[in-house]
Write a protein that holds these residues in place. Sequence first.
Motif: not given
Length: 563
Positions: A352-370
């Motif tokens: 589960n640690v490996a799966n969750a880490a892989a899913k957030i890896d590469g996420a991009v957050v917009a300016k002023e986004g949450v």
Amino acid sequence: MNVKPLLIGLSSVAVLGGALALGVATNADKLPPQTQVGGVDVGGLDRVAALAKVQAQTQTPPQIKVQASDQNWTISADQLGYQMDAAESMASAFADARERSLVEKVQDLVGQRQAQTYPLKISVDATKARQTLAELSSKLNTAPVGGKIYFDKTHYAVKPDKPGQRVDVDAAAQALAADPSLRQLDLKLTPWQATYTAAKLQAQVDKGNALLRPLTVKLGDTERTGVLSALKVANMFWVRPDGIELDKVAIERSLKTLSGYLDQPAQNARYANQGGKLVRVPERPGLITDHAAAQAALSKAVLDASITSLTLPSQPSQPRISLAALPDPTKLTLIATGKSTYYHSSPERRTNVANAAAKIDGAVVAKEGVFSFLNTLGGISEGNGFVGGLIISGGRTVDGLGGGVCQVSTTTFRALYQAGLPVVERNQHSYRVGYYEPRVGFEAAVYDPGLDLKMKNDTGGMMLIRAVNNNAASTLEVQVWGLPQSRTVNVSGATILGRTPHPAPKYIVNPNLPRGASKQVDWAADGFNLYITRTIKDAGKISTDKTSTIYKPWQAVYELGPS
């Protein structure tokens, strides 16, 4: 004609007339002989003397006996508002005396008129009588106990009421006011029913129980459904003595949980790590709950027993970042890093640690986004690659889906917090978890649905999340990349405000274990009240915020085989 007798008769009349005139003049302000007021002879007395005589002989009020059940009291009538009005009685006697006819006056003068008697005028103040009687008999009153509506594990029920009794002082007070000559008052005990008897409440309870049924909920045209159990439906309304009342807070809470499970938020364009290389992943529109309309629909459905399935109103969700707008990772700067270790984790937890880490890896957050951890993750489900592991639920450490995901949410929180991002939502674990040591309190729990980690991107540009997981070394690192920052951030260690020792161990018989065997299924941890402080320096300005945590004292639990 015999003149002598006629002269004698005329002389007698003259004498009588003179005497009558003299008597009338003399007794005009006095009562006639044989006049009695309240049994007191006041004949021949003027007003002042007559009033004084009557008052002197009638001023003592009578005694009245009061009986109630097996209790009795003897009290003075004046305590019950008993009032004697000698002056008013005297006024009647003098008024009659003034209006006598000539014949009556002559009769009074020669003593031939019948005696005149006037009763003593008596009145009773019913209000005072009622007050005195109520004070005397107050200990005989027993207030009723009303029925009570309660929830008995699976349904609503009613605790029976208990009737009381009270003394009817009104009837006795009115009786004395109507007849002041009474010398004994009998107070009656009358039944006193509760305002809400069990019979009255049962009607509302029946209505409430009719609403207890599972409610299947879906969002728009999506296929994913959630089920509110009968108990969860029961939690969204109150059965009151006067009717059913919606619990708006509980409805809001249930809707938040449902939308967290059913919503399919838009996915921003992002990166994904494929073979050690970042590749672009296009954006995807979504569908989310129309909150105001959904709240109204859920409220209506809860109160309609015929509704067993509900489609929540939805609205489209549009991504904020398109594929073309993705930032170039090579031009971003490392802003902050969060780290943690997960030694001694089970194989399931590591998965589960490996799966969750892989899913957030590469996420991009917009300016002023949450940034939303759960939305980025895509939910914790078997279909999303998660397996069973130990989680904290219902006050116990138990097997559950996604155990180990909080290792990733905690490490992500450390990175974002160290980057200086404002906290939108952060939840703590129930007790102190060893995986997140030694930085006690610097952690974040998530649970799908309901508990998320959300932080706002105030870096001035897009933000890239990278996750580096080393299963062999049991280490996890989350990195925050973006525009260069002028601010510096310092996160303090925990300040301990209080510590509560853990309870004694708890032992539970597990019939599935071999005879005499034991197995530890939960581990002891002391309770703590603490906080960490973050200081941000930017452009000569200094700001400080605090993240507080209260850990419950946790007891060890052992399962034992049959003895």
